[in-house]
Write a protein that holds these residues in place. Sequence first.
Motif, PDB file in Angstrom:
ATOM      1  N   SER A   1     -20.091   8.678   6.536  1.00 31.05           N
ATOM      2  CA  SER A   1     -20.194   7.964   7.807  1.00 31.05           C
ATOM      3  C   SER A   1     -21.625   7.537   8.128  1.00 31.05           C
ATOM      4  O   SER A   1     -21.837   6.768   9.066  1.00 31.05           O
ATOM      5  N   LEU A   2     -22.616   8.021   7.357  1.00 30.12           N
ATOM      6  CA  LEU A   2     -24.003   7.627   7.591  1.00 30.12           C
ATOM      7  C   LEU A   2     -24.237   6.191   7.149  1.00 30.12           C
ATOM      8  O   LEU A   2     -23.705   5.751   6.134  1.00 30.12           O
ATOM      9  N   PRO A   3     -25.069   5.485   7.881  1.00 26.78           N
ATOM     10  CA  PRO A   3     -25.470   4.142   7.417  1.00 26.78           C
ATOM     11  C   PRO A   3     -26.339   4.263   6.165  1.00 26.78           C
ATOM     12  O   PRO A   3     -26.903   5.319   5.875  1.00 26.78           O
ATOM     13  N   ALA A   4     -26.470   3.174   5.445  1.00 23.88           N
ATOM     14  CA  ALA A   4     -27.210   3.187   4.179  1.00 23.88           C
ATOM     15  C   ALA A   4     -28.667   3.586   4.369  1.00 23.88           C
ATOM     16  O   ALA A   4     -29.227   4.315   3.544  1.00 23.88           O
ATOM     17  N   THR A   5     -29.281   3.144   5.462  1.00 23.10           N
ATOM     18  CA  THR A   5     -30.694   3.496   5.674  1.00 23.10           C
ATOM     19  C   THR A   5     -30.876   4.994   5.894  1.00 23.10           C
ATOM     20  O   THR A   5     -31.838   5.584   5.392  1.00 23.10           O
ATOM     21  N   GLN A   6     -29.960   5.614   6.627  1.00 26.96           N
ATOM     22  CA  GLN A   6     -30.058   7.053   6.841  1.00 26.96           C
ATOM     23  C   GLN A   6     -29.810   7.823   5.554  1.00 26.96           C
ATOM     24  O   GLN A   6     -30.408   8.872   5.340  1.00 26.96           O
ATOM     25  N   LYS A   7     -28.917   7.315   4.692  1.00 19.86           N
ATOM     26  CA  LYS A   7     -28.696   7.953   3.398  1.00 19.86           C
ATOM     27  C   LYS A   7     -29.962   7.921   2.557  1.00 19.86           C
ATOM     28  O   LYS A   7     -30.314   8.898   1.906  1.00 19.86           O
ATOM     29  N   ILE A   8     -30.656   6.779   2.597  1.00 16.60           N
ATOM     30  CA  ILE A   8     -31.901   6.649   1.833  1.00 16.60           C
ATOM     31  C   ILE A   8     -32.940   7.651   2.346  1.00 16.60           C
ATOM     32  O   ILE A   8     -33.598   8.340   1.560  1.00 16.60           O
TER      33      ILE A   8
END
Length: 97
Positions: free
Chosen positions: A26-33
């Motif tokens: 559910s995390l956005p891609a930027t938060q995953k990075i």
Amino acid sequence: MQSQGGLSESQLQERIKQFAFDKWESLPATQKIYAKRILGVITYKWRWQIAMNIPYLAIFALDKTIPAVHEFDMALLANITSKLPIPAFMTSLFGIG
């Protein structure tokens, strides 16, 4: 007082894994990075230290919800502190005197 759960240990582990996976997805891609970068900075030794302290965090959390998790014998504590040569001001700092 024990928690009466209807889950076996394997079911509980599976639910925890699924919960973590769902949160990660559910995390956005930027938060995953950013999360990957933070984990990359943390050293191997620190990762093990965090992993070893997770059970204590769980006990701390359970202590808030189930008061009987940490019934502590205050007489035992008083007996130990009376035999230790700790000055009174130190025991008052720690809140055991």
